[in-house]
Motif scaffolding. Structure first.
Motif, PDB file in Angstrom:
ATOM      1  N   SER A 251      84.100 -49.322  35.758  1.00 20.23           N
ATOM      2  CA  SER A 251      84.461 -48.167  36.585  1.00 20.23           C
ATOM      3  C   SER A 251      85.592 -47.389  35.935  1.00 20.23           C
ATOM      4  O   SER A 251      86.630 -47.964  35.567  1.00 20.23           O
ATOM      5  CB  SER A 251      84.891 -48.632  37.980  1.00 20.23           C
ATOM      6  OG  SER A 251      83.829 -49.287  38.634  1.00 20.23           O
ATOM      7  N   TYR A 252      85.402 -46.055  35.810  1.00 21.91           N
ATOM      8  CA  TYR A 252      86.403 -45.194  35.189  1.00 21.91           C
ATOM      9  C   TYR A 252      86.736 -44.050  36.142  1.00 21.91           C
ATOM     10  O   TYR A 252      85.853 -43.444  36.730  1.00 21.91           O
ATOM     11  CB  TYR A 252      85.879 -44.625  33.878  1.00 21.91           C
ATOM     12  CG  TYR A 252      85.610 -45.670  32.820  1.00 21.91           C
ATOM     13  CD1 TYR A 252      86.596 -46.042  31.931  1.00 21.91           C
ATOM     14  CD2 TYR A 252      84.378 -46.286  32.727  1.00 21.91           C
ATOM     15  CE1 TYR A 252      86.364 -47.015  30.969  1.00 21.91           C
ATOM     16  CE2 TYR A 252      84.125 -47.262  31.774  1.00 21.91           C
ATOM     17  CZ  TYR A 252      85.134 -47.620  30.886  1.00 21.91           C
ATOM     18  OH  TYR A 252      84.895 -48.585  29.945  1.00 21.91           O
ATOM     19  N   GLU A 253      88.019 -43.768  36.273  1.00 21.56           N
ATOM     20  CA  GLU A 253      88.465 -42.623  37.042  1.00 21.56           C
ATOM     21  C   GLU A 253      88.985 -41.588  36.059  1.00 21.56           C
ATOM     22  O   GLU A 253      89.901 -41.849  35.278  1.00 21.56           O
ATOM     23  CB  GLU A 253      89.586 -43.026  38.012  1.00 21.56           C
ATOM     24  CG  GLU A 253      90.108 -41.888  38.858  1.00 21.56           C
ATOM     25  CD  GLU A 253      91.157 -42.348  39.849  1.00 21.56           C
ATOM     26  OE1 GLU A 253      92.213 -41.692  39.919  1.00 21.56           O
ATOM     27  OE2 GLU A 253      90.926 -43.370  40.531  1.00 21.56           O
ATOM     28  N   LEU A 254      88.387 -40.392  36.064  1.00 22.61           N
ATOM     29  CA  LEU A 254      88.718 -39.378  35.070  1.00 22.61           C
ATOM     30  C   LEU A 254      89.322 -38.156  35.756  1.00 22.61           C
ATOM     31  O   LEU A 254      88.794 -37.670  36.761  1.00 22.61           O
ATOM     32  CB  LEU A 254      87.451 -38.966  34.306  1.00 22.61           C
ATOM     33  CG  LEU A 254      86.668 -40.113  33.646  1.00 22.61           C
ATOM     34  CD1 LEU A 254      85.400 -39.592  33.036  1.00 22.61           C
ATOM     35  CD2 LEU A 254      87.532 -40.799  32.610  1.00 22.61           C
ATOM     36  N   PRO A 255      90.424 -37.643  35.227  1.00 23.04           N
ATOM     37  CA  PRO A 255      91.042 -36.440  35.834  1.00 23.04           C
ATOM     38  C   PRO A 255      90.140 -35.226  35.670  1.00 23.04           C
ATOM     39  O   PRO A 255      89.411 -35.092  34.677  1.00 23.04           O
ATOM     40  CB  PRO A 255      92.353 -36.282  35.053  1.00 23.04           C
ATOM     41  CG  PRO A 255      92.087 -36.969  33.737  1.00 23.04           C
ATOM     42  CD  PRO A 255      91.166 -38.110  34.051  1.00 23.04           C
ATOM     43  N   ALA A 256      90.189 -34.331  36.640  1.00 24.38           N
ATOM     44  CA  ALA A 256      89.354 -33.140  36.594  1.00 24.38           C
ATOM     45  C   ALA A 256      90.019 -32.003  35.859  1.00 24.38           C
ATOM     46  O   ALA A 256      89.365 -31.046  35.433  1.00 24.38           O
ATOM     47  CB  ALA A 256      88.988 -32.693  38.014  1.00 24.38           C
ATOM     48  N   ASP A 257      91.348 -32.030  35.732  1.00 24.34           N
ATOM     49  CA  ASP A 257      92.072 -30.946  35.061  1.00 24.34           C
ATOM     50  C   ASP A 257      92.514 -31.388  33.681  1.00 24.34           C
ATOM     51  O   ASP A 257      92.860 -32.556  33.486  1.00 24.34           O
ATOM     52  CB  ASP A 257      93.288 -30.541  35.885  1.00 24.34           C
ATOM     53  CG  ASP A 257      92.859 -29.909  37.213  1.00 24.34           C
ATOM     54  OD1 ASP A 257      91.853 -29.197  37.215  1.00 24.34           O
ATOM     55  OD2 ASP A 257      93.561 -30.158  38.219  1.00 24.34           O
TER      56      ASP A 257
END
Length: 257
Positions: A251-257
């Motif tokens: 599971s990876y959480e990636l910033p949108a900005d």
């Protein structure tokens, strides 16, 4: 589970049986860890010969869908819900609390875990590792190899490579590196960790990997090659991990900005 063989089908009987078992697993009728009907039960249910049933089970075993346990029977391969959260497992707060990344993953999901250390000591870095560590080919590094288990089941094997200039004289060269693991020890040398990069690939296991992970034939693995950098951008560790592919969710959480 559907137990009808279509004699007019172009698919051989053993493939139809394999299809029926796959469908039962896919629908949840046969859950992970459930016992598959015995050969004699399948023979009676489908009205086929023993060889036909064995061919069907061999196909499913080669796919890694089922696994035989000596003296117990054949079972749907269990898939423990192990989630590996890349955005959380390397937080400094965990190291400060004396927890290594693997411990963080397992405790978050209430999984009993253990680590077996198989090698700790200096060795020549493989060329690929030397390049990632930005050290000359042939350089000596500290090698730490271990196997991780969940509730007694081997899940992954990992080898860390640390420049000898960083590891020499530290607790990293001992079997137990201390609270917080090797990342806590690396930071104690003055290399404050700044970031991690990971390259994830999938492949079939090498023979020694299949043995170490107790893999059924046909079970793939994921290779996660991680590099740790300090805040100056200097590589301070490379970890080469091989994981049983169907036992993990990355599971990876990636910033949108």
């Amino acid at each position: 589970m559907l137990t009808t063989i279509d004699p007019t089908s172009d698919r051989p009987a053993y493939k139809q049986i394999a299809d029926a078992i796959r469908a039962a697993v896919g629908s949840g009728e046969l859950a992970p860890g459930a016992k598959i009907p015995s050969e004699s039960e399948l023979i009676r249910s489908f009205g086929v010969a023993q060889g036909t049933v064995r061919n069907a089970l061999n196909v499913l075993r080669a796919e890694g869908l089922i696994i035989a346990e000596h003296g117990k029977g054949v079972f749907v391969r269990a898939r423990p819900p192990m989630q590996r959260k890349a955005s959380n497992r390397f937080l400094r707060a965990h190291r400060d609390a004396g927890k290594a990344a693997y411990t963080v993953d397992a405790e978050a999901q209430g999984i009993k875990h253990d680590v077996e250390v198989s090698k700790v000591g200096p060795d020549v870095a493989p060329d690929e590792i030397a390049e990632r560590l930005s050290v000359p080919i042939g350089s000596t590094v500290l090698v730490r190899s271990r196997r991780y288990l969940h509730s007694g089941t081997p899940m992954e094997i990992a080898t860390s490579y640390i420049p000898w200039s960083i590891a020499d004289g530290t607790q990293m060269t001992e079997q137990y590196p201390g609270p917080g693991g090797i990342y806590a020890r690396i930071e104690e040398t003055g290399h404050r960790l700044g970031k991690f990069t990971e390259d994830v690939t999938a492949r079939m296991p090498l023979p020694d990997e299949a043995r170490a992970l107790h893999l059924a034939a046909g079970t793939p693995v994921m290779r996660v090659l991680r590099t740790a950098y300090d805040t100056d951008g200097t590589p301070v560790e490379v970890c080469d991990t091989v994981m049983t592919a169907d036992l993990f969710v990355l599971s990876y959480e990636l910033p949108a900005d």
